[in-house]
Design an enzyme around this catalytic site. Structure first.
Site, PDB file in Angstrom:
ATOM      1  N   PHE A  22      -5.603  -7.867   5.742  1.00 36.33           N
ATOM      2  CA  PHE A  22      -6.401  -7.219   6.780  1.00 36.33           C
ATOM      3  C   PHE A  22      -7.029  -5.918   6.284  1.00 36.33           C
ATOM      4  O   PHE A  22      -6.340  -5.074   5.714  1.00 36.33           O
ATOM      5  CB  PHE A  22      -5.476  -6.932   7.980  1.00 36.33           C
ATOM      6  CG  PHE A  22      -6.098  -6.085   9.050  1.00 36.33           C
ATOM      7  CD1 PHE A  22      -7.000  -6.632   9.948  1.00 36.33           C
ATOM      8  CD2 PHE A  22      -5.801  -4.738   9.153  1.00 36.33           C
ATOM      9  CE1 PHE A  22      -7.588  -5.851  10.928  1.00 36.33           C
ATOM     10  CE2 PHE A  22      -6.371  -3.940  10.131  1.00 36.33           C
ATOM     11  CZ  PHE A  22      -7.276  -4.505  11.024  1.00 36.33           C
TER      12      PHE A  22
ATOM     13  N   SER B 137      -0.163 -10.872   3.211  1.00 31.27           N
ATOM     14  CA  SER B 137      -0.233 -10.379   4.581  1.00 31.27           C
ATOM     15  C   SER B 137      -1.078 -11.318   5.449  1.00 31.27           C
ATOM     16  O   SER B 137      -0.772 -12.500   5.538  1.00 31.27           O
ATOM     17  CB  SER B 137      -0.736  -8.930   4.575  1.00 31.27           C
ATOM     18  OG  SER B 137      -0.411  -8.283   5.775  1.00 31.27           O
ATOM     19  N   MET B 138      -2.182 -10.858   6.057  1.00 31.36           N
ATOM     20  CA  MET B 138      -3.053 -11.756   6.814  1.00 31.36           C
ATOM     21  C   MET B 138      -3.554 -12.896   5.921  1.00 31.36           C
ATOM     22  O   MET B 138      -3.631 -14.056   6.334  1.00 31.36           O
ATOM     23  CB  MET B 138      -4.250 -10.983   7.389  1.00 31.36           C
ATOM     24  CG  MET B 138      -5.277 -11.847   8.111  1.00 31.36           C
ATOM     25  SD  MET B 138      -6.823 -10.955   8.499  1.00 31.36           S
ATOM     26  CE  MET B 138      -7.703 -11.084   6.927  1.00 31.36           C
TER      27      MET B 138
ATOM     28  N   HIS C 131       5.279  -3.102   1.764  1.00 33.82           N
ATOM     29  CA  HIS C 131       4.375  -4.174   2.166  1.00 33.82           C
ATOM     30  C   HIS C 131       3.242  -4.383   1.159  1.00 33.82           C
ATOM     31  O   HIS C 131       2.748  -5.486   1.000  1.00 33.82           O
ATOM     32  CB  HIS C 131       3.799  -3.852   3.559  1.00 33.82           C
ATOM     33  CG  HIS C 131       2.968  -4.961   4.124  1.00 33.82           C
ATOM     34  ND1 HIS C 131       3.478  -6.223   4.373  1.00 33.82           N
ATOM     35  CD2 HIS C 131       1.652  -5.010   4.493  1.00 33.82           C
ATOM     36  CE1 HIS C 131       2.513  -7.000   4.870  1.00 33.82           C
ATOM     37  NE2 HIS C 131       1.398  -6.287   4.947  1.00 33.82           N
TER      38      HIS C 131
ATOM     39  N   ASP D  77       9.744  -3.699   3.102  1.00 37.17           N
ATOM     40  CA  ASP D  77       8.517  -3.908   3.885  1.00 37.17           C
ATOM     41  C   ASP D  77       8.744  -3.453   5.326  1.00 37.17           C
ATOM     42  O   ASP D  77       9.617  -3.981   6.018  1.00 37.17           O
ATOM     43  CB  ASP D  77       8.139  -5.395   3.855  1.00 37.17           C
ATOM     44  CG  ASP D  77       6.741  -5.674   4.406  1.00 37.17           C
ATOM     45  OD1 ASP D  77       6.281  -4.924   5.283  1.00 37.17           O
ATOM     46  OD2 ASP D  77       6.129  -6.656   3.964  1.00 37.17           O
TER      47      ASP D  77
END
Length: 290
Positions: free
Chosen positions: A33, A101-102, A259, A231
């Site tokens: 993202f 992630s995304m 993260h 994370d």
């Protein structure tokens, strides 16, 4: 890395690539993202020169088309990435897909939807899983949603202070970034913040929030999970959930890492990827010999 554009109808994808297709699988990288294709450069530096790499800007990010009509749900993004793959004929033979992630949510769902495109998969702290309990970050998001305070999303900073908080949220290593640099980082993002808000609300609504969870049992490709133990955005216990659902799955947990795995531990991530590709690919070669 060389930068190129490719069109699908009236939609433009921007991507960078290095190397060319060879006997080893090509590697397609999906960023997270509000990032863009260049987030992978720290990793690319440690990857062998003869590996064919493609880093694409995700829908609405950087050089890829941003359209108010675009379906930004995880499903919509998966379909867009499939269009990109078809444009480049990247699936002429199965390729390795990696997302964070995304982008990890999108990569996992892609592998479930288009199993014949993929020879193997790497998910780096992917979003899209359903946890029994919310971590602090998710609790904070829920409070923001309830109070409709969308301008306060921690991943969409609009001041240097918020930028600093975001860096601390996303990274385990606490580094002191000078105010001027923070201001510069924010200035670059501010023109895009209304798009980021729209996208963020789309990927946390019920249609997309648990996309990976709902599809993980359909992932057939050999899968590698890489996650930072510290994370604070997406809890590391997700690695175990995925390992229980994906038949051929190996998990790598990184100590003292948050993260932003690729930024924090590029050399280690590159080594894990190369070793994983070698192990999956060598068994393929052995099968041919049998």
């Amino acid at each position: 890395m060389q930068v190129r554009y490719v069109q699908h109808e009236d939609y433009q994808f921007c991507y960078s690539f290095r190397g060319r297709p060879g006997h080893r699988p090509s590697v397609l990288l999906l960023h997270g993202f509000s990032a863009h294709k260049d987030m992978w450069l720290s990793l690319v530096k440690f990857l062998p020169k003869n590996l064919h790499l493609i880093c694409v800007d995700m829908p609405g990010h950087e050089g890829t088309t941003r359209s108010p009509l675009d379906d930004l749900s995880i499903d919509g993004q998966v379909k867009r990435i499939h269009q990109f793959v078809e444009c480049l004929k990247l699936n002429k033979k199965p390729f390795h897909l990696m997302g964070t992630s995304m982008g990890g949510n999108v990569a996992g769902v892609y592998a479930a939807y288009y199993p014949s495109d993929i020879c193997s998969l790497t998910l780096v702290c992917p979003a899209g899983l359903q946890y029994p309990t919310d971590n602090q970050f998710i609790q904070r998001l829920r409070e923001l949603q309830e109070s409709a305070a969308v301008e306060k999303i921690p991943l969409i900073p609009s001041t240097p202070e918020e930028m600093s908080e975001m860096l601390q949220l996303c990274s385990y290593v606490r580094f002191k970034v000078p105010q001027q640099i923070l201001q510069g980082l924010v200035d670059v993002r501010i023109p895009h913040n209304s798009f980021y808000r729209k996208l963020f609300l789309e990927i946390i609504n019920e249609k997309s929030r648990y996309s990976l969870h709902q599809n993980m049992d359909k992932i057939k490709a050999p899968t590698q999970i890489i996650w930072g133990k510290q994370d604070q955005v997406i809890d590391v216990s997700g690695a175990d959930m995925l390992a229980k659902s994906i038949p051929s799955c190996q998990v790598e947990l990184l100590e003292n890492c948050g993260h932003s795995v690729v930024m924090e531990r590029p050399r280690k991530t590159a080594k894990l990827l190369v070793d994983f590709l070698a192990s999956v690919h060598s068994t393929d070669n052995n099968k041919k010999l049998d």
